[in-house]
Design a protein around this motif. Sequence first.
Motif, PDB file in Angstrom:
ATOM      1  N   ALA A   1      11.076  -0.418   8.564  1.00  0.00           N
ATOM      2  CA  ALA A   1      10.037  -0.653   8.818  1.00  0.00           C
ATOM      3  C   ALA A   1       8.950  -0.688   7.108  1.00  0.00           C
ATOM      4  O   ALA A   1       8.192  -1.362   6.849  1.00  0.00           O
ATOM      5  N   THR A   2       9.262   0.405   6.683  1.00  0.00           N
ATOM      6  CA  THR A   2       8.895   0.593   5.305  1.00  0.00           C
ATOM      7  C   THR A   2       9.985   1.106   4.237  1.00  0.00           C
ATOM      8  O   THR A   2      10.947   1.417   4.612  1.00  0.00           O
ATOM      9  N   CYS A   3       9.628   1.289   3.151  1.00  0.00           N
ATOM     10  CA  CYS A   3      10.205   1.782   2.079  1.00  0.00           C
ATOM     11  C   CYS A   3       9.754   3.243   1.733  1.00  0.00           C
ATOM     12  O   CYS A   3       8.537   3.341   1.420  1.00  0.00           O
ATOM     13  N   ARG A   4      10.652   4.380   1.785  1.00  0.00           N
ATOM     14  CA  ARG A   4       9.988   5.564   1.437  1.00  0.00           C
ATOM     15  C   ARG A   4      10.756   6.191   0.285  1.00  0.00           C
ATOM     16  O   ARG A   4      12.104   6.100   0.272  1.00  0.00           O
ATOM     17  N   TYR A   5      10.268   6.842  -0.640  1.00  0.00           N
ATOM     18  CA  TYR A   5      10.872   7.374  -1.985  1.00  0.00           C
ATOM     19  C   TYR A   5      10.758   9.061  -1.675  1.00  0.00           C
ATOM     20  O   TYR A   5       9.281   9.420  -1.407  1.00  0.00           O
ATOM     21  N   ASP A   6      11.547   9.943  -1.714  1.00  0.00           N
ATOM     22  CA  ASP A   6      11.321  11.315  -1.723  1.00  0.00           C
ATOM     23  C   ASP A   6      11.757  11.829  -3.115  1.00  0.00           C
ATOM     24  O   ASP A   6      12.817  11.722  -3.659  1.00  0.00           O
ATOM     25  N   GLY A   7      10.680  12.345  -3.724  1.00  0.00           N
ATOM     26  CA  GLY A   7      11.073  12.778  -4.953  1.00  0.00           C
ATOM     27  C   GLY A   7      10.704  14.344  -4.982  1.00  0.00           C
ATOM     28  O   GLY A   7       9.991  14.936  -4.325  1.00  0.00           O
ATOM     29  N   SER A   8      11.556  14.963  -6.003  1.00  0.00           N
ATOM     30  CA  SER A   8      11.357  16.243  -6.319  1.00  0.00           C
ATOM     31  C   SER A   8      11.411  16.623  -7.758  1.00  0.00           C
ATOM     32  O   SER A   8      11.884  15.540  -8.444  1.00  0.00           O
ATOM     33  N   TRP A   9      10.835  17.642  -8.537  1.00  0.00           N
ATOM     34  CA  TRP A   9      10.938  17.908  -9.937  1.00  0.00           C
ATOM     35  C   TRP A   9      10.553  19.299  -9.917  1.00  0.00           C
ATOM     36  O   TRP A   9      10.228  20.090  -9.130  1.00  0.00           O
ATOM     37  N   ARG A  10      10.699  19.795 -11.332  1.00  0.00           N
ATOM     38  CA  ARG A  10      10.196  21.184 -11.719  1.00  0.00           C
ATOM     39  C   ARG A  10       9.602  20.985 -12.718  1.00  0.00           C
ATOM     40  O   ARG A  10       9.049  20.011 -13.601  1.00  0.00           O
TER      41      ARG A  10
ATOM     42  N   ARG B   1       0.996  -1.244   0.046  1.00  0.00           N
ATOM     43  CA  ARG B   1      -0.076  -0.021   0.019  1.00  0.00           C
ATOM     44  C   ARG B   1       0.847   1.180  -0.036  1.00  0.00           C
ATOM     45  O   ARG B   1       1.767   1.432   0.679  1.00  0.00           O
ATOM     46  N   TRP B   2       0.438   2.234  -0.848  1.00  0.00           N
ATOM     47  CA  TRP B   2       1.149   3.268  -0.958  1.00  0.00           C
ATOM     48  C   TRP B   2       0.737   4.616   0.018  1.00  0.00           C
ATOM     49  O   TRP B   2      -0.870   4.607  -0.052  1.00  0.00           O
ATOM     50  N   SER B   3       1.378   5.343   0.605  1.00  0.00           N
ATOM     51  CA  SER B   3       0.839   6.702   0.970  1.00  0.00           C
ATOM     52  C   SER B   3       1.786   7.671   0.696  1.00  0.00           C
ATOM     53  O   SER B   3       2.967   7.398   0.527  1.00  0.00           O
ATOM     54  N   VAL B   4       1.156   8.937   0.411  1.00  0.00           N
ATOM     55  CA  VAL B   4       1.926  10.249  -0.282  1.00  0.00           C
ATOM     56  C   VAL B   4       1.558  11.173   0.777  1.00  0.00           C
ATOM     57  O   VAL B   4       0.343  11.619   1.102  1.00  0.00           O
ATOM     58  N   LYS B   5       2.957  11.916   0.904  1.00  0.00           N
ATOM     59  CA  LYS B   5       2.667  13.201   1.593  1.00  0.00           C
ATOM     60  C   LYS B   5       3.078  14.277   0.430  1.00  0.00           C
ATOM     61  O   LYS B   5       4.065  13.918  -0.227  1.00  0.00           O
ATOM     62  N   ARG B   6       2.722  15.470   0.479  1.00  0.00           N
ATOM     63  CA  ARG B   6       3.282  16.583  -0.510  1.00  0.00           C
ATOM     64  C   ARG B   6       3.674  17.411   0.133  1.00  0.00           C
ATOM     65  O   ARG B   6       2.906  18.463   0.484  1.00  0.00           O
ATOM     66  N   PRO B   7       5.115  17.661   0.553  1.00  0.00           N
ATOM     67  CA  PRO B   7       5.464  18.861   1.254  1.00  0.00           C
ATOM     68  C   PRO B   7       5.441  20.130   0.672  1.00  0.00           C
ATOM     69  O   PRO B   7       5.583  21.188   1.086  1.00  0.00           O
ATOM     70  N   SER B   8       5.553  20.177  -0.660  1.00  0.00           N
ATOM     71  CA  SER B   8       5.452  21.143  -1.632  1.00  0.00           C
ATOM     72  C   SER B   8       4.932  20.861  -2.817  1.00  0.00           C
ATOM     73  O   SER B   8       4.739  19.703  -3.215  1.00  0.00           O
TER      74      SER B   8
ATOM     75  N   LYS C   1      10.529  17.909 -14.945  1.00  0.00           N
ATOM     76  CA  LYS C   1      11.829  18.046 -15.273  1.00  0.00           C
ATOM     77  C   LYS C   1      12.922  18.146 -14.221  1.00  0.00           C
ATOM     78  O   LYS C   1      12.286  18.413 -13.148  1.00  0.00           O
ATOM     79  N   GLU C   2      13.848  17.706 -14.336  1.00  0.00           N
ATOM     80  CA  GLU C   2      14.948  17.601 -13.520  1.00  0.00           C
ATOM     81  C   GLU C   2      14.452  16.887 -12.304  1.00  0.00           C
ATOM     82  O   GLU C   2      14.581  17.100 -11.217  1.00  0.00           O
ATOM     83  N   THR C   3      13.759  15.493 -12.616  1.00  0.00           N
ATOM     84  CA  THR C   3      13.366  14.645 -11.449  1.00  0.00           C
ATOM     85  C   THR C   3      14.630  14.008 -10.527  1.00  0.00           C
ATOM     86  O   THR C   3      15.637  13.599 -11.235  1.00  0.00           O
ATOM     87  N   LYS C   4      14.265  14.422  -9.078  1.00  0.00           N
ATOM     88  CA  LYS C   4      15.495  13.734  -8.407  1.00  0.00           C
ATOM     89  C   LYS C   4      14.545  12.683  -7.528  1.00  0.00           C
ATOM     90  O   LYS C   4      13.580  13.113  -6.881  1.00  0.00           O
ATOM     91  N   LEU C   5      15.191  11.648  -7.062  1.00  0.00           N
ATOM     92  CA  LEU C   5      14.541  10.669  -6.396  1.00  0.00           C
ATOM     93  C   LEU C   5      15.727  10.160  -5.232  1.00  0.00           C
ATOM     94  O   LEU C   5      16.762   9.619  -5.675  1.00  0.00           O
ATOM     95  N   ALA C   6      15.173  10.243  -4.064  1.00  0.00           N
ATOM     96  CA  ALA C   6      16.090   9.560  -3.060  1.00  0.00           C
ATOM     97  C   ALA C   6      15.243   8.269  -2.302  1.00  0.00           C
ATOM     98  O   ALA C   6      14.184   8.381  -2.581  1.00  0.00           O
ATOM     99  N   HIS C   7      15.932   7.425  -1.763  1.00  0.00           N
ATOM    100  CA  HIS C   7      15.370   6.180  -1.338  1.00  0.00           C
ATOM    101  C   HIS C   7      15.637   6.069   0.497  1.00  0.00           C
ATOM    102  O   HIS C   7      16.779   5.304   0.613  1.00  0.00           O
ATOM    103  N   PRO C   8      15.381   7.071   1.238  1.00  0.00           N
ATOM    104  CA  PRO C   8      15.938   7.297   2.509  1.00  0.00           C
ATOM    105  C   PRO C   8      15.508   6.089   3.469  1.00  0.00           C
ATOM    106  O   PRO C   8      16.294   5.763   4.223  1.00  0.00           O
ATOM    107  N   LEU C   9      14.370   5.312   3.260  1.00  0.00           N
ATOM    108  CA  LEU C   9      14.030   4.345   4.126  1.00  0.00           C
ATOM    109  C   LEU C   9      13.773   3.173   3.323  1.00  0.00           C
ATOM    110  O   LEU C   9      12.989   3.334   2.110  1.00  0.00           O
ATOM    111  N   CYS C  10      14.440   2.009   3.718  1.00  0.00           N
ATOM    112  CA  CYS C  10      14.487   0.849   2.654  1.00  0.00           C
ATOM    113  C   CYS C  10      14.122  -0.487   3.647  1.00  0.00           C
ATOM    114  O   CYS C  10      15.164  -0.629   4.716  1.00  0.00           O
ATOM    115  N   ARG C  11      13.228  -1.360   3.292  1.00  0.00           N
ATOM    116  CA  ARG C  11      13.084  -2.450   4.116  1.00  0.00           C
ATOM    117  C   ARG C  11      14.277  -3.431   4.171  1.00  0.00           C
ATOM    118  O   ARG C  11      14.749  -4.205   4.957  1.00  0.00           O
ATOM    119  N   ALA C  12      14.933  -3.384   2.913  1.00  0.00           N
ATOM    120  CA  ALA C  12      15.956  -4.239   2.700  1.00  0.00           C
ATOM    121  C   ALA C  12      17.392  -3.812   3.690  1.00  0.00           C
ATOM    122  O   ALA C  12      18.044  -4.661   3.707  1.00  0.00           O
TER     123      ALA C  12
END
Length: 189
Positions: free
Chosen positions: A180-189, A122-129, A165-176
């Motif tokens: 406890a979860t996998c989290r992906y932090d993305g930003s773009w313009r 299951r995915w949950s999404v937060k939008r900081p900006s 444009k200029e998509t950046k993705l980090a994976h700061p939390l990883c079950r591997a």
Amino acid sequence: MYPHRVTRLKGTNIVHTRSYIESCFGLEGWATVAAGMSVESRAAVASVVAVGWYPTTLHVELLRAIDVELDQKRGMLIRRAAAYGAEYDFTRIHRVLFRLANPGFLLERVGDIWTRFYDSGRWSVKRPSPTSAQATLTDFGVVDSMYCAYLGAYFVRLFDLVGAKETKLAHPLCRAKGDATCRYDGSWR
């Protein structure tokens, strides 16, 4: 005790991965990858159809064989295979509709999209900006760092396809890695 439930995925993932290898490396490249898989998995992949449901472990084994047999464990082909799959999973019509919104709109629908391809998680999404998001995957039946890289590359390509444009993705939390979860932090313009 209940038997362990096998996580399944749609055959399109496997079909696109194989198609990517054959388009880039020909039938000889595919034979090299297949030789790196178990006999059972090789036979299963040979009979996969896009509309079927298959154990996700089959896709993981296929990606590992690609990484070992063709990419010397660098992970680049896994990311390219993910991008290739994203291009085929979303038709031009989807791209036009999603461009009317923004990548955040796509992220907010990731849960609906996900269930078309996977039967767990299951995915949950937060939008900081307006140009960033944090997407968290819980209860996915696969714990594998290479598969996390595959998913990340898939999402980056999806963002590109909907006009980011200029998509950046980090994976700061990883079950591997024990989280406890996998989290992906993305930003773009």
